[in-house]
Design a protein around this motif. Structure first.
Motif, short mmCIF file in Angstrom:
data_model
loop_
_atom_site.label_atom_id
_atom_site.label_comp_id
_atom_site.label_asym_id
_atom_site.label_seq_id
_atom_site.Cartn_x
_atom_site.Cartn_y
_atom_site.Cartn_z
N ARG A 414 0.83 -1.20 0.00
CA ARG A 414 0.00 0.00 0.00
C ARG A 414 0.87 1.24 0.00
NH1 ARG A 414 -2.91 -2.78 4.41
NH2 ARG A 414 -1.79 -1.41 5.82
N GLU A 415 0.47 2.21 -0.79
CA GLU A 415 1.15 3.50 -0.79
C GLU A 415 0.78 4.28 0.48
OE1 GLU A 415 3.27 4.97 -2.78
OE2 GLU A 415 3.32 3.65 -4.53
N LEU A 416 1.73 5.03 1.01
CA LEU A 416 1.45 5.97 2.09
C LEU A 416 1.28 7.34 1.46
CD1 LEU A 416 3.92 4.90 4.92
CD2 LEU A 416 1.52 4.31 4.66
N PHE A 417 0.05 7.71 1.20
CA PHE A 417 -0.22 8.95 0.48
C PHE A 417 0.29 10.15 1.26
CE2 PHE A 417 -3.49 6.02 -1.18
CZ PHE A 417 -3.14 6.09 -2.52
N GLY A 418 0.97 11.02 0.55
CA GLY A 418 1.49 12.23 1.16
C GLY A 418 2.87 12.08 1.74
N CYS A 419 3.41 10.86 1.74
CA CYS A 419 4.76 10.62 2.25
C CYS A 419 5.68 10.26 1.09
CB CYS A 419 4.77 9.49 3.27
SG CYS A 419 3.85 9.86 4.78
N PRO A 420 6.70 11.05 0.85
CA PRO A 420 7.62 10.75 -0.26
C PRO A 420 8.40 9.48 0.03
CG PRO A 420 8.47 12.55 1.08
CD PRO A 420 7.09 12.26 1.59
N SER A 421 8.54 8.63 -0.99
CA SER A 421 9.31 7.40 -0.85
C SER A 421 10.69 7.58 -1.46
CB SER A 421 8.59 6.23 -1.54
OG SER A 421 7.34 5.99 -0.94
N GLU A 422 11.63 6.80 -0.95
CA GLU A 422 12.96 6.83 -1.54
C GLU A 422 12.89 6.29 -2.97
OE1 GLU A 422 15.98 4.93 0.67
OE2 GLU A 422 15.53 5.97 2.55
N THR A 423 13.71 6.85 -3.83
CA THR A 423 13.72 6.43 -5.23
C THR A 423 14.21 5.00 -5.34
OG1 THR A 423 14.15 8.69 -5.94
CG2 THR A 423 14.59 6.94 -7.53
N ASP A 424 13.41 4.15 -5.93
CA ASP A 424 13.78 2.76 -6.18
C ASP A 424 13.99 2.60 -7.67
OD1 ASP A 424 13.92 0.02 -6.62
OD2 ASP A 424 12.51 -0.45 -5.02
N VAL A 425 15.23 2.43 -8.09
CA VAL A 425 15.56 2.36 -9.51
C VAL A 425 14.86 1.18 -10.17
CG1 VAL A 425 17.43 2.08 -11.19
CG2 VAL A 425 17.77 3.48 -9.13
#
Length: 756
Positions: A414-425
């Protein structure tokens, strides 16, 4: 905590009401007793005597007012009774456990009371508990070693992910086995806003190996002591968990408790719920020193920055050295040493309420930690009996645990809306590839499957293999789903060498398989079988992905690429090892072919020699594989020549050839675009031929296909025209790719296909 605050607000409101209502009432009455600036008596008799303007109407009004005053006074008396009742109950409701009873509310931070051996209540203000910021990262540390602990960690992580609303950073102190398993799992799980770092547990052994430990956790059970040294120096706080923990709430609630630490409090712990540290469990029972009942270290809140400043490393080492002079060894691993340190320094501990670690070992007081299901926060299966522990509510706890055990992990992406995620190449590349597909394409689902990342749990059961000195070992490689599980025992009886299996299962099916395997004497007697779970996702059976997973995780120089519904001849493992040397497979590009046969009988007296097999072939008990439905698949093996052959012989590739072969482990992978039924092995053999492998038939080797119900995928192939159209399209695209990779040499494949 919320319940405490509400109770105090009610008490305050009631007190104000008690003070204000009489005052307001008498102000009203006093103001109303003036007419024309003169006081008016409340007594009707006095009014009659002194007021010439007295009337019957004003008399009724004053009588009514007197009645209202008496009603208000009666309400005030009732309110006083309620308040006195509330005050009498208040200490039991919002204070901690006196006389060693377990509090349902918040823990204590009163170090003075702890020094005196008193478990005090929470003295924090009624203000709202400090909330964890929406996108604040919660750090969790877990020590994990071995195959079984790796399985346990997955269930723990599922329970945390199910409830969480914050980004998570897992710090896993793992041995090489657990790191391999869990690194692959998290990489293929691809859960947003989750980061995982590994720390080599084997490098930490020297830090604690000097401590004798009787606990079943072994040396790894002591490694929580060195977390201040192991975890990054800039990490200020962390929640430390045992692998046998199940969360029933958002872990952010536990993270928020750090805000309650005061003074020199650096450890958040729940009191031990058994009598272990009281020393009365049996005659001559002599536990390590502890404060009262002691503390359980299954759940720990560590303020790392303060611990480092206090020289925690030196503190626990000196304490352990001193106590070991008399105790000789620990019984409960790190827990004994933590308690010995706290005994000397009680100001270090902040006592967590016991619902943060409901300990389900035998003879605990865990039942006093909850009155209702909603009270539960964390369940700790800290008995060696695990799910078989004695507790009157164990069935409920067991069902809660099994819910997460069998829960579909894919649903936790599940995405955590509003929380930026680290870039996963890898994830970005995947999304780019998927975006390039045409969703209106009738074969879109086939094409998409090639890019689907399936969650993978390697080595689901214990694996152990000792390679031979001559380096000729061969691993049997196969894949299966739940409907072929019954073949495992038979294959293990026919093949004594190492086996690598990829199983395509749901989370619930994986647990069924585990129970099946653990209940099988045949399977449990074999340590050299690697079971790799690839979790179900999508509508197709990813046959070639499964083969690639099984191929990638072999520990021998050679592999026998088989299928699960084939039984190899008895002694094939040793025969192949000799053939490896005979044909110099180590230095040549050869694919050794094991001729395939089949029976239509579910009960077969398996031939013990080639002569016996030829006799059964002549009698019609056996047939060459698929001779009546797909002759082209194995015709190039030249069974007529094989009947009389005594030495290996070479055959040429032909269209649709799909033999079962033995190759070096560095052979090319299977092409993932082929899913379900059709062309999955054909494409691989074509690739081997393009890379100039020689196909050599072994004269004294054979395997027999056992009958079974048709698979779901072959049924779809036969009944679904669009399925067949898409398969043809994929074949054409594969051939075009071959032409691009191998140039002129690949033209023969197009020609052969056109002529077939």
């Amino acid at each position: 905590m919320l319940g405490i605050c509400r109770g105090r607000r009610k008490f305050l409101a009631a007190s104000l009401t008690l003070l204000c209502i009489p005052a307001i009432t008498w102000i009203y009455l006093f103001a109303g007793s003036f007419e024309d600036g003169k006081p008016v008596s409340l007594s009707p008799l006095e009014s009659q005597a002194h007021s010439p303007r007295y009337t019957a109407s004003s008399q009724r009004e004053r009588e009514s007012l007197e009645v209202r005053v008496r009603e208000v006074e009666e309400e005030n008396r009732a309110l006083r009774r309620q308040l006195s009742l509330a005050q009498g109950q208040s200490p039991a409701h919002h204070r901690g456990n006196h006389s060693k009873t377990y509090s349902m509310e918040e823990g204590t931070g009163d170090s003075e009371n702890l020094r005196a051996g008193i478990v005090a209540g929470n003295s924090s203000e009624c203000g709202q508990q400090p909330a964890v910021e929406k996108c604040e990262t919660i750090h969790v540390a877990i020590v994990c070693a071995g195959y079984n602990a790796s399985r346990d960690v997955v269930t723990l992580v599922k329970s945390v992910l199910f409830h969480r609303r914050n980004p998570l950073h897992f710090h896993l102190i793992a041995d090489s086995i657990a790191e391999q398993i869990l690194a692959t799992l998290f990489q293929t799980w691809m859960v947003p806003a989750v980061r995982v770092d590994f720390y080599n547990a084997d490098e930490l052994k020297s830090e604690v190996s000097w401590i004798p430990n009787k606990h079943y956790s072994g040396i790894y059970g002591l490694m929580k002591l060195v977390l201040t040294k192991t975890l990054p120096a800039n990490l200020e706080r962390v929640i430390v968990l045992d692998t046998d923990i199940t969360f029933a709430t958002d872990i952010a609630e536990l993270w928020a408790v750090f805000h309650k630490f005061k003074g020199q409090q650096v450890l958040g712990l729940v009191e031990n719920q058994s009598d272990w540290y009281l020393g009365n469990l049996w005659k001559n029972h002599r536990p390590w020193p502890a404060l009262g009942r002691g503390y359980n270290t299954g759940v720990i809140l560590l303020l790392l920055d303060k611990l480092r400043k206090m020289k925690w490393e030196q503190m626990w080492r000196l304490t352990a050295e001193r106590e070991l002079m008399g105790m000789l060894s620990t019984s409960l691993a790190d827990q004994d040493i933590f308690n010995a340190v706290i005994k000397q320094n009680p100001f270090l501990v902040y006592q967590l309420p016991c619902f943060w670690n409901v300990q389900l070992s035998d003879h605990t007081r865990s039942e006093q930690c909850y009155r209702d299901v909603s009270d539960l926060k964390v369940i700790h299966w800290n008995s060696p009996k695990k799910l078989r522990v004695k507790n009157k509510h164990v069935e409920f706890f067991r069902n809660l645990y099994l819910t997460f055990l069998e829960y579909d992990g894919n649903l936790l992406r599940r995405e955590l809306f509003g929380c930026p995620s680290e870039t996963d190449v890898n994830n970005e590349n995947l999304q780019k590839q998927l975006s390039e597909l045409d969703e209106d394409d009738l074969c879109y689902e086939f094409r998409r499957e090639r890019f689907t990342v399936h969650r993978t749990h390697l080595y689901f059961l214990h694996y152990e293999f000792e390679p031979s000195a001559d380096n000729t070992d061969v691993t049997l490689v196969a894949q299966l789903s739940m409907d072929r599980l019954q073949m495992l025992e038979a294959i293990c009886k026919h093949w004594e060498g190492p086996i690598s299996l990829a199983l395509y299962l749901s989370d619930a099916e994986a647990q069924q398989f585990l129970r099946y395997a653990q209940g099988s004497e045949v399977l449990m007697s074999r340590q050299n079988v690697g079971y790799h779970i690839v979790y179900k996702e999508g509508q197709f059976y990813p046959v070639n992905l499964l083969r690639n997973v099984a191929m990638k995780h072999i520990s021998t120089p050679y592999m026998f690429l088989s299928d699960i519904d084939f039984l190899p001849m008895y002694g094939l493992y040793e025969y192949l090892r000799k053939s490896v040397i005979q044909l110099d497979l180590a230095n040549t590009k050869k694919a050794m072919i094991v001729p395939a046969f089949e029976t239509l009988r579910y009960r077969l007296s398996f031939p013990k020699s080639k002569a016996e097999l030829l006799s059964m072939l002549d009698m019609g008990t056996l047939f060459t594989f698929r001779y009546h439905v797909w002759t082209k698949g194995h015709a190039p093996t030249n069974f007529a020549k094989w009947r009389t052959a005594t030495t290996p012989y070479q055959v040429e590739w032909e269209a649709d050839f799909e033999p079962y072969v033995v190759v070096r482990r560095d052979c090319p992978e299977y092409d993932r675009r082929f899913v379900g039924f059709g062309w999955n092995k054909v494409a691989h053999i074509m690739e081997l031929d393009a890379q100039e492998y020689e196909f050599t038939v072994l004269p004294n080797a054979y395997m027999i296909h056992m009958p079974h119900a048709p698979s779901f995928d072959i049924t779809k192939f036969r009944s679904n025209k669009q399925y067949r159209i898409c398969l043809k399209t994929l074949k054409e695209e594969f051939q075009q790719d071959m032409s691009r990779r191998y140039g002129f040499a690949a033209l023969k494949y197009l020609t052969a296909e056109n002529n077939s």
